[in-house]
Design a protein around this motif. Structure first.
Motif, mmCIF file in Angstrom:
data_model
loop_
_atom_site.group_PDB
_atom_site.id
_atom_site.type_symbol
_atom_site.label_atom_id
_atom_site.label_comp_id
_atom_site.label_asym_id
_atom_site.label_seq_id
_atom_site.Cartn_x
_atom_site.Cartn_y
_atom_site.Cartn_z
ATOM 1 N N ASN A 1 -61.597 13.826 4.126
ATOM 2 C CA ASN A 1 -62.211 15.006 4.644
ATOM 3 C C ASN A 1 -61.241 16.245 3.600
ATOM 4 N N SER A 2 -61.443 16.624 2.471
ATOM 5 C CA SER A 2 -60.853 17.097 1.536
ATOM 6 C C SER A 2 -60.294 18.422 1.986
ATOM 7 N N VAL A 3 -61.279 19.086 2.829
ATOM 8 C CA VAL A 3 -60.856 20.646 3.100
ATOM 9 C C VAL A 3 -59.964 20.935 4.347
ATOM 10 N N HIS A 4 -60.579 20.159 5.452
ATOM 11 C CA HIS A 4 -59.754 20.462 6.669
ATOM 12 C C HIS A 4 -59.308 19.043 7.224
ATOM 13 N N GLN A 5 -58.381 18.231 6.205
ATOM 14 C CA GLN A 5 -58.006 17.052 6.575
ATOM 15 C C GLN A 5 -57.277 17.153 7.924
ATOM 16 N N ALA A 6 -55.981 17.884 7.896
ATOM 17 C CA ALA A 6 -55.077 17.913 8.887
ATOM 18 C C ALA A 6 -55.629 18.172 10.277
ATOM 19 N N GLN A 7 -56.680 19.346 10.040
ATOM 20 C CA GLN A 7 -57.250 19.536 11.652
ATOM 21 C C GLN A 7 -58.046 18.630 12.009
ATOM 22 N N THR A 8 -58.927 17.914 11.274
ATOM 23 C CA THR A 8 -59.743 16.848 11.635
ATOM 24 C C THR A 8 -59.434 15.610 12.154
ATOM 25 N N ASN A 9 -58.118 15.314 11.329
ATOM 26 C CA ASN A 9 -57.504 14.051 11.682
ATOM 27 C C ASN A 9 -56.585 14.232 13.097
ATOM 28 N N PHE A 10 -56.440 15.483 13.701
ATOM 29 C CA PHE A 10 -55.496 15.554 14.912
ATOM 30 C C PHE A 10 -56.401 14.862 15.919
ATOM 31 N N VAL A 11 -55.804 13.836 16.685
ATOM 32 C CA VAL A 11 -56.426 13.429 17.978
ATOM 33 C C VAL A 11 -55.758 13.773 18.981
ATOM 34 N N GLY A 12 -56.234 14.390 20.112
ATOM 35 C CA GLY A 12 -55.716 14.821 21.391
ATOM 36 C C GLY A 12 -56.500 15.930 21.812
#
Length: 352
Positions: A197-208
Motif C-alpha cells: 500500500n504505497s500511499v498510506h502504508q503506516a496508517q493501513t498497517n496499524f492494527v488496534g
C-alpha cells in the motif's frame, strides 16, 4: 494451502455486492459444501466476519467465519501472505485450548482470500453490557481484571500479543458467565506487514483501536505491555462508561484524565493509572506485575483490619522503644502497619 488463486482482493474496491458469502446470507446454499451463512457479524479494514452453521456436524452448530482480504499485487506476495497466515492460524489453534479463547476449527485459502473458522461464543460484549446495564463497580472491575490478567499471562507464556483488547472484543458467555477474548490482531498484523500500500502504508498497517492502543503500537512496535495498556483502558471504560477518546488528557503530563469521572479507592486507582502510562518505562511490563500489585492492594487492608486501631498507651510504647520487655512479632507488625498507614495518609497522592 494453494499458493496463488489469481483472484486478488482489493479492499479499496471491495464491497458487499461482490462478496460471495454476503450474497449467500440467509440462503440454503452452502459455502464449500459445508457452511450455511446466516448473517454478517462485523466488517473491518481487513475483511468481514460472518455467523454460519456447520451443516456437516450433528445439530448444525454455529460457528464464525472470518474472511480476511489482504491487498497483494503479485503471486510472490500472495504466497508470502499464505505462509504467514498458516503460521498464525496454527498459533491460534494452540491458544484455543484455553477456555477463554475461541477454538480454531478450520482455516483455508480460496479465490485470493483467507478464511478462519472459529467457535461461536454466544453472549454479549462488555461494550453492549455497559450500554444496557450501566457502569461497573470497583469490586466488579477488580474481578474482571483478575480474570483477564490470567488470560494475558497465558498469552505471555505463549509469546503472543493480542494487539486489540477492548470492550467490543470481550464477550461474556451466556452459558457460564466467563469472559472470552476474541478477534486476535496478530493475524491481521502479519498480513498487513507483507501487503503493498504505497500511499498510506503506516496508517493501513496499524492494527488496534484508537484510544485503547498505546503510543508504541501506533509506531508498529507493540510489546506485551501494550496489551496491559489496552486492558487498563478497558477497565476505565467499565468504570466510567466513557471510551478513551471521550476523556481528556492532562495538559502537563499527557496522561489520560479519568479519576474525576469515578469514585474508586486510591490504591486501585494507582494500579489502573500505572497500567495506562504513556511511557513504557513507567507502565507495568508483564501481567504478573499487575497481579502482584492487586494482591498487595487486597491483602494490606485485610491484615490491618485484623489489628486494633486504638492508639498505643504510653507505657507500652516506652517498653517497645526501650526494649525493657519482650514484644511479639505480631505486635511489632501491628505497630509497623499503623506507622505505614499514618505516613501514607500524609502523602499528597494519598489525598488525591
Amino acid at each position: 494451502m494453494n499458493c496463488f488463486s489469481g483472484n486478488i482482493a482489493n479492499l479499496q474496491q471491495y464491497n458487499l455486492q461482490h462478496n460471495q458469502l454476503a450474497q449467500m446470507c440467509g440462503s440454503k446454499d452452502l459455502f464449500r459444501d459445508r457452511y450455511r451463512i446466516l448473517r454478517i457479524l462485523g466488517r473491518g479494514g481487513f475483511g468481514i466476519t460472518f455467523l454460519a452453521q456447520d451443516a456437516m456436524l450433528p445439530g448444525n452448530p454455529l460457528c464464525v467465519i472470518k474472511q480476511l482480504c489482504p491487498k497483494v499485487a503479485s503471486a510472490k506476495t500472495w504466497q508470502n501472505a499464505c505462509q504467514r497466515f498458516e503460521k498464525e492460524a496454527k498459533t491460534l489453534a494452540k491458544l484455543g485450548s484455553h477456555s477463554q479463547i475461541p477454538m480454531l476449527l478450520n482455516y483455508f485459502e480460496g479465490d485470493g482470500e483467507l478464511y478462519l473458522i472459529q467457535e461461536y461464543v454466544r453472549g454479549c460484549t462488555l461494550s453492549r453490557e455497559v450500554k444496557q446495564g450501566g457502569t461497573k463497580t470497583e469490586a466488579e472491575v477488580k474481578q474482571f481484571l483478575r480474570e483477564l490478567l490470567l488470560i494475558l499471562q497465558y498469552l505471555y507464556q505463549n509469546q503472543v500479543i493480542h494487539r486489540d483488547i477492548k470492550p467490543q472484543n470481550l464477550v461474556r458467555c451466556a452459558d457460564d458467565g466467563r469472559i472470552v477474548l476474541i478477534d486476535f490482531g496478530a493475524v491481521k498484523e502479519q498480513l498487513a506487514d507483507i501487503c503493498i500500500n504505497s500511499v498510506h502504508q503506516a496508517q493501513t498497517n496499524f492494527v488496534g483501536t484508537m484510544g485503547f492502543a498505546p503510543p508504541e503500537q501506533f509506531s508498529l512496535r507493540p510489546v506485551y505491555g501494550s496489551d496491559i495498556y489496552a486492558l487498563g483502558m478497558t477497565c476505565i471504560y467499565l468504570l466510567t462508561g466513557k471510551s478513551p477518546v471521550e476523556l481528556e488528557n492532562d495538559g502537563q503530563t499527557g496522561e489520560i484524565s479519568w479519576r474525576n469521572h469515578v469514585n474508586v479507592s486510591n490504591s486501585f486507582a494507582r494500579i489502573i493509572s500505572k497500567m495506562v502510562k504513556m511511557s513504557l518505562d513507567e507502565r507495568f511490563q508483564k501481567p504478573q506485575d499487575v497481579i502482584k500489585a492487586l494482591n498487595v492492594e487486597t491483602e494490606l487492608p485485610n491484615l490491618s483490619n485484623c489489628l486494633t486501631s486504638k492508639p498505643l498507651n504510653t507505657r507500652y510504647e516506652t517498653k517497645v522503644e526501650t526494649s525493657e520487655s519482650y514484644v511479639s512479632s505480631v505486635a511489632r507488625t501491628a505497630i509497623a502497619i499503623r506507622e505505614w498507614k499514618a505516613k501514607l495518609k500524609q502523602r499528597p497522592e494519598a489525598r488525591g
